[in-house]
Design an enzyme around this catalytic site. Sequence first.
Site, PDB file in Angstrom:
ATOM      1  N   ARG A 149      -1.765   5.379  -4.879  1.00  0.00           N
ATOM      2  CA  ARG A 149      -2.762   5.417  -5.964  1.00  0.00           C
ATOM      3  C   ARG A 149      -4.139   5.706  -5.371  1.00  0.00           C
ATOM      4  NH1 ARG A 149      -6.285   1.805  -8.230  1.00  0.00           N
ATOM      5  NH2 ARG A 149      -6.549   1.860 -10.476  1.00  0.00           N
ATOM      6  N   LYS A 195     -10.987   1.052  -0.805  1.00  0.00           N
ATOM      7  CA  LYS A 195     -11.146  -0.402  -0.948  1.00  0.00           C
ATOM      8  C   LYS A 195     -11.923  -0.998   0.223  1.00  0.00           C
ATOM      9  CE  LYS A 195      -7.748  -1.346  -4.429  1.00  0.00           C
ATOM     10  NZ  LYS A 195      -6.513  -1.998  -4.874  1.00  0.00           N
TER      11      LYS A 195
HETATM   12  C1  7PM Z   1     -13.133  -2.936  -8.960  1.00  0.00           C
HETATM   13  C2  7PM Z   1     -12.232  -3.715  -8.229  1.00  0.00           C
HETATM   14  C3  7PM Z   1     -12.762  -1.712  -9.464  1.00  0.00           C
HETATM   15  C4  7PM Z   1     -10.965  -3.246  -8.015  1.00  0.00           C
HETATM   16  C5  7PM Z   1     -11.504  -1.243  -9.230  1.00  0.00           C
HETATM   17  C6  7PM Z   1     -10.611  -2.019  -8.514  1.00  0.00           C
HETATM   18  C7  7PM Z   1      -4.893  -1.323  -8.039  1.00  0.00           C
HETATM   19  C8  7PM Z   1      -4.541  -1.157  -9.368  1.00  0.00           C
HETATM   20  C9  7PM Z   1      -6.680  -1.344  -9.215  1.00  0.00           C
HETATM   21  C10 7PM Z   1      -3.872  -1.382  -7.043  1.00  0.00           C
HETATM   22  C11 7PM Z   1      -2.318  -1.086  -8.842  1.00  0.00           C
HETATM   23  C12 7PM Z   1      -9.333  -0.192  -7.535  1.00  0.00           C
HETATM   24  C13 7PM Z   1      -9.244  -1.539  -8.222  1.00  0.00           C
HETATM   25  N1  7PM Z   1      -6.240  -1.417  -7.956  1.00  0.00           N
HETATM   26  N2  7PM Z   1      -3.265  -1.030  -9.775  1.00  0.00           N
HETATM   27  N3  7PM Z   1      -5.660  -1.168 -10.087  1.00  0.00           N
HETATM   28  N4  7PM Z   1      -2.599  -1.248  -7.517  1.00  0.00           N
HETATM   29  N5  7PM Z   1      -1.036  -0.971  -9.200  1.00  0.00           N
HETATM   30  O1  7PM Z   1      -9.883  -0.188  -6.408  1.00  0.00           O
HETATM   31  O2  7PM Z   1      -4.087  -1.559  -5.844  1.00  0.00           O
HETATM   32  O3  7PM Z   1      -8.914   0.831  -8.056  1.00  0.00           O
HETATM   33  S1  7PM Z   1      -8.304  -1.467  -9.714  1.00  0.00           S
END
Ligand code: 7PM
Length: 281
Positions: free
Chosen positions: A261, A227
Site C-alpha cells: 500500500r 511512515k
Molecule cells: C495519519 C496516520 C495518516 C496514519 C495516515 C495514516 C494503513 C492503512 C493507513 C496500513 C492498511 C497511512 C496511515 N495505514 N490500511 N491505512 N495498512 N491496511 O500512513 O498500514 O497511510 S492510514
Amino acid sequence: MADGFTLDCAGKTLDLSKPRVMGILNVTPDSFYQQSRCSDRWLVAAEQMVNDGADILDIGGESTRPGASGAPTQEEELERVLLVVEGLAARFDVIISVDTSSPLVISETVKAGAGMINDVRALQRTGALEAAAQTNVPVVLMHSLVDQPAPGFVPVYDDVILQVSQYLMERVARCQEAGINRERLILDPGFGGGMFGKTPTCDLAMLRDLRRLHQLGLPVLAGMSRKSFIGATLGREAQERLAGSLAAAMLAAQAGAQIIRVHDVAETVDVLRLMQAVSEA
Ligand code: 7PM
C-alpha cells in the site's frame, strides 16, 4: 510463501501470484502527506495511479492520525467516500478498496461497487463483522491498538510479529464465526505509531520478520509508505521518504507480502517489476 491466491473483488479478479500495488487515495481534509489531499482532485489522482499501474485504489475518508480533526460521523465519512467510489467504479477497471471501520460505510460502498474493505480496526467496531459478512468482498484485517493510546504511551512487545499474529488469528476466528469465509481475508501487521501501536524499532523488526505472518496461510498486505519509522531511521521528513519507502516495499515483497500500500505508485510498480523480472530470470 505459497502463491496461487486469487481473490474475487466484486467481479474483478485479483491474482496474488505476484506482488500487487494498492495506491492511497485520501478524501479526508487532513492527510499527513500533502500530495494525497485530493478531495477535489481525486479523479485526476485516481487516473494517474491507474495509468501508473495500481492494481487497487484505497479510498479513505477517515484520518487515523492521532488527534486529527476529530473522527467524522459514519454519515460524514460515507458522504466523503461514496461519490468517489461510484465515480471510480464507473470509470476505471481497477479494484476499489475502502479504508473504513464503519458498518454503514462498508455496506453502502460495496453496494456502490467497492471490491475490497480495508479496516485498520480489523472489524472490531460494533456491527462491522455483520456488515462485512453481508458482503462478498475481500477484507483486510489490520493489527492496531483499537483505542487511541494516551499521550506518551510506549508499546512494548516481546516478539512483535508473534503478538500481531496471535491478534490476527483471533480476528480471523471471529470473522469465520460471523460467516466471513477465511478465503476472503487478508492480513496486515499495521506498521506505524499512534493507534497502530508500533515504535520505529517495532516496525523495523516487523519488516525483518514479515515472512512469519504467512504462517496463518493468508495473503499479507504491508503499508509502510512514508511512515515515521522510515523518517526516524533516515532522518527524513515525509516528503523525503520515497527512497526509503521503495526499499521497504521491496523488502516486504521479498518477504512474500502480496499487496503493498503506497502513495508513490509509479515508482513502486517499477521496483516490483524489476524484482519480479529477477525472480523469473
Ligand atoms: C495519519 C496516520 C495518516 C496514519 C495516515 C495514516 C494503513 C492503512 C493507513 C496500513 C492498511 C497511512 C496511515 N495505514 N490500511 N491505512 N495498512 N491496511 O500512513 O498500514 O497511510 S492510514
